[in-house]
Every structure is written in C-alpha cells, then in structure tokens.
Write a protein that holds these residues in place. Sequence first.
Motif, short mmCIF file in Angstrom:
data_model
loop_
_atom_site.label_atom_id
_atom_site.label_comp_id
_atom_site.label_asym_id
_atom_site.label_seq_id
_atom_site.Cartn_x
_atom_site.Cartn_y
_atom_site.Cartn_z
N THR A 265 -6.76 -8.42 -4.90
CA THR A 265 -8.28 -8.32 -4.95
C THR A 265 -9.26 -9.71 -5.46
O THR A 265 -8.51 -10.77 -5.76
CB THR A 265 -9.42 -7.04 -6.05
N SER A 266 -10.51 -9.57 -5.23
CA SER A 266 -11.37 -11.27 -5.27
C SER A 266 -10.92 -11.63 -6.39
O SER A 266 -11.71 -12.69 -6.92
CB SER A 266 -12.43 -11.31 -4.81
N SER A 267 -10.51 -10.41 -7.55
CA SER A 267 -10.89 -10.70 -9.23
C SER A 267 -9.19 -11.45 -9.14
O SER A 267 -9.17 -11.12 -10.58
CB SER A 267 -11.58 -9.77 -10.25
N ASN A 268 -8.13 -10.94 -8.66
CA ASN A 268 -7.34 -11.45 -9.37
C ASN A 268 -6.32 -12.40 -7.92
O ASN A 268 -5.17 -12.71 -8.40
CB ASN A 268 -6.06 -10.24 -9.41
N ALA A 269 -6.79 -12.94 -6.87
CA ALA A 269 -6.38 -13.07 -5.72
C ALA A 269 -5.41 -15.00 -6.45
O ALA A 269 -4.50 -14.62 -5.76
CB ALA A 269 -7.18 -13.73 -5.03
N ALA B 117 2.75 5.11 4.11
CA ALA B 117 2.75 4.62 3.24
C ALA B 117 3.45 4.15 1.45
O ALA B 117 3.19 3.46 1.04
CB ALA B 117 1.91 6.36 2.20
N VAL B 118 4.91 4.17 1.60
CA VAL B 118 6.02 4.54 0.85
C VAL B 118 5.82 2.44 0.68
O VAL B 118 5.66 1.96 -0.46
CB VAL B 118 7.31 4.43 1.14
N LYS B 119 5.81 1.77 2.01
CA LYS B 119 5.17 0.25 1.66
C LYS B 119 3.93 -0.11 1.23
O LYS B 119 4.56 -1.21 0.36
CB LYS B 119 5.88 -0.50 3.83
N ALA B 120 3.24 0.66 1.68
CA ALA B 120 1.89 -0.45 1.56
C ALA B 120 1.67 0.39 0.26
O ALA B 120 0.93 -0.52 -0.70
CB ALA B 120 0.65 0.74 1.90
N ARG B 121 2.10 1.52 -0.78
CA ARG B 121 1.72 0.91 -1.55
C ARG B 121 2.95 0.92 -2.70
O ARG B 121 2.16 -0.01 -4.10
CB ARG B 121 2.50 2.71 -2.54
N ARG B 122 3.50 0.21 -1.80
CA ARG B 122 4.68 -0.63 -3.16
C ARG B 122 3.18 -2.03 -3.52
O ARG B 122 3.77 -2.93 -4.41
CB ARG B 122 5.84 -1.45 -2.29
N ALA B 123 3.00 -2.54 -2.14
CA ALA B 123 2.23 -3.44 -2.30
C ALA B 123 1.19 -3.82 -3.41
O ALA B 123 0.94 -4.37 -3.69
CB ALA B 123 1.79 -4.42 -0.93
N VAL B 124 0.93 -2.46 -3.08
CA VAL B 124 -0.67 -1.99 -4.15
C VAL B 124 0.09 -1.38 -5.68
O VAL B 124 -0.52 -2.72 -6.93
CB VAL B 124 -1.27 -1.02 -3.72
N GLU B 125 0.71 -0.94 -5.86
CA GLU B 125 0.94 -1.05 -7.26
C GLU B 125 2.40 -2.55 -7.72
O GLU B 125 1.63 -2.67 -9.31
CB GLU B 125 2.31 -0.17 -7.22
N ARG B 126 2.68 -3.24 -7.18
CA ARG B 126 2.91 -4.89 -7.23
C ARG B 126 1.72 -5.16 -8.44
O ARG B 126 1.47 -6.17 -8.95
CB ARG B 126 3.30 -5.40 -6.09
N MET B 127 0.89 -5.06 -7.35
CA MET B 127 -0.73 -5.84 -8.15
C MET B 127 -0.65 -5.17 -9.20
O MET B 127 -1.55 -5.91 -9.86
CB MET B 127 -1.46 -5.75 -6.65
N VAL B 128 -1.61 -3.76 -9.19
CA VAL B 128 -1.81 -2.74 -10.68
C VAL B 128 -0.72 -3.08 -11.95
O VAL B 128 -1.73 -4.18 -12.45
CB VAL B 128 -1.58 -1.34 -10.09
N ASN B 129 0.43 -3.33 -11.79
CA ASN B 129 1.28 -3.50 -12.29
C ASN B 129 1.10 -5.05 -13.69
O ASN B 129 0.99 -5.25 -14.13
CB ASN B 129 3.15 -3.46 -11.82
N LEU B 130 1.00 -5.53 -12.21
CA LEU B 130 0.83 -7.91 -12.42
C LEU B 130 -0.44 -7.36 -13.40
O LEU B 130 -0.23 -8.51 -14.02
CB LEU B 130 1.01 -8.53 -11.23
#
Length: 355
Positions: free
Chosen positions: A182-186, A340-353
């Motif tokens: 997102t713009s806050s963590n790019a 969804a399986v692949k898109a979720r991975r990309a979002v969760e990777r960001m959230v976890n980071l």
Amino acid sequence: MSVGNANVGLERACPAPKFPASSIVKADFSPALAREMEPLYAKVKHVVTPMEWVHYAPLIKAINELKKERNAVILAHNYMTPEIFHCVGDIRGDSLQLAKEASRTSADVIVQAGVHFMAETSKLLNPDKTVLIPDLLAGCSLASSITGADVRALREAYPGVPVVTYVNTSADVKAESDICCTSSNAVQVVESLGSPRVLLIPDEYLAKYVQTKTKVEIIAWKGHCEVHERFTPEELESYRQADPGTKIIAHPECPPDVIAMADFTGSTKAMIDWVKDKRPRKVILVTECSMSSNVAAESPDVEFVRPCNLCPHMKRISLEAIYESLLKMQFEVTVDPAVAVKARRAVERMVNLTN
Ligand code: 13P
Ligand code: SF4
C-alpha cells in the motif's frame, strides 16, 4: 473496471428486515430521535449542518440497528463522507489498516464502505464471510489500468524481476504478483525482496515516489489515480502565495512536481497522523476532499484549504446505498477460488511483513 467476480442481486436467505427502505426515507426527525442521536451528531457537528443531519440521522440509526441484526461490520475508508466515516464506520482507516482489520474481524458480514478492490481484499482475507459492496460501480482508475495478462507479459519482458502490486488492483492482478503493497508500506515491501530491480505496478507516481526513497531500481507501469493526477504545482503555489504559512501534505499518488512542493508525503493514515501531531494553523491535504472533512470534524482548531477533488467511485457509497446493502444483502463480492489462492498469498505476505 473488472467487476466480473461480483454476484449482482444475489438471492440470500436472511432474516426479515426491520425497516423497509421507504419508511426510512420518510422517517420523522422527532425530538426523541434528535436526543437519541445527539452523541453521534456531536462527532460531526463541525462538518455536517443541522439540516443535513435531519436527513442522515434516521438512516444512521437504521444502519446501526441492521448491523447488529446481521452481525455485520462496516469497514470505512478515510475517503468516506463524515456521516459514514464517523457515524456508521466500525473500522476506519487507510487501505493497509482496513486490510489488516478485515483479517481479524469476527463478524459474519463485512460491508465495504470503499471501492471494489478493497472489498475483494477483504474477501481474500475472509473467504468464509459474506463481503458486500453497496455499489458495484465503485471502481478505481488504478485498478482498471492493468490486467492479469499485462502482468504476465511484464514477467516475460523482465524475467526474474519480482512483481510488487499496489493493493489498488483486481484479484486477478494480485494473483500474478509476488507481494502486495500500500502507499504506507511500499518502500518497506520493495526493500524486503533483496532484489536490485523490482516491478512496482500499476501507479507510476507512487513508483516514482518510492524511487526517491530507495536504491532498488524501480520499474513502473503507466497507471494513474484520476483524482490525484489532477493536482498541479501552479494550483498549490497560488494557495501558498495567498498564505505562505499554509502547510502542504500530499499523497504519493500525486504527480512528482506536486510532491516536490509538499511539506510531508504519506498514505492517508500518515497524512491524518501528521495533522493530528503537528496541528498546523492552516493545511491543504492534497488528496480526496472528504478526508479533510473527516479530519476537520476532530480538529476544529486547524483550518483546511480544500481543492475539492472527489473520487467518483468512493462517492457512490452513500448512507442510502449502505442501508440498502445491509437490508438486501447486496452486492456480494466473490473471487474465483483458483485466483483467490494466489492473490491471498500476495496480500498475506504483505500483511505478515508489516505486522
Ligand atoms: P491509502 O492506502 O493511502 O488509504 O490510499 C488508498 C487510495 O485509494 C488512495 O487514493
Ligand atoms: Fe482509485 Fe484514486 Fe479513487 Fe483512490 S482516489 S479509489 S486511487 S480513483
């Protein structure tokens, strides 16, 4: 805009509604209702007139009651109008905050008071919950600037270069990427990959802004936000000349010559935090106009100059649309399970980071 994953007018078995829509529109603003709603009006009285409140109050009361009946939460983006943001929003914030909170909620139903890509992100993080968007046409010019096929073509053109995708994209595009931002963590996301070159798509101006903050080589796409690209340095200069003490706070989706004039640049949350912390006498939030009203509601001592660029997509979400959404359980947002399986991975990777 791709809204192909949303089921229009989906029939659902849901409890009988307490308030037919027509009765809300005609509801009397009685002295009793005025008293009951006074604590909520106190939150917005600096930015909502008494005449507007007469129209809003019955809808707000009905929405808040329907939320309880449905065990629903409303995720309200910072660009919602104040009567939505302050009076019916349960979780409020920027794209990152909404994504994180969406993954924690115990509600059965999520109503996204924001745009379609935000609702898709909520669905990705809550596959078993019902996610509703009050208006299916609430899109985003950045999300519609790129497709999954475009990302596959980019990967062929830049083999081995990781792809970072701004959350302002469809699930199809997220599914083709390594990680979201997102713009806050790019900057943090780009640097976490340990690669000398990164594709940061689709916002060209966000990519250019991030390039000023990192040594990683950024490859951009030519997508733009139709709201932020309209700001010009000349316009800001005229405000500054009128009052040289005016602070300029810009969102990174603005063009580089606009960002160059800013005293501070950051995500919508970071902009709000800056104003609450520094309490400038006078400020221009170079972003969607409703955000100034939301901050002004809580900061009566700060004067906001408002070049009023509204996001036509965000403005599709009204109290009436939210009410209808909860009443009729419309419009449900779904994502193809394989995507969804692949898109979720990309979002969760960001959230976890960023946790
Ligand atoms: P934020 O992530 O800063 O809330 O931005 C979302 C958006 O749509 C800005 O136009
Ligand atoms: Fe998209 Fe711009 Fe609207 Fe944000 S303000 S939702 S980036 S069009």
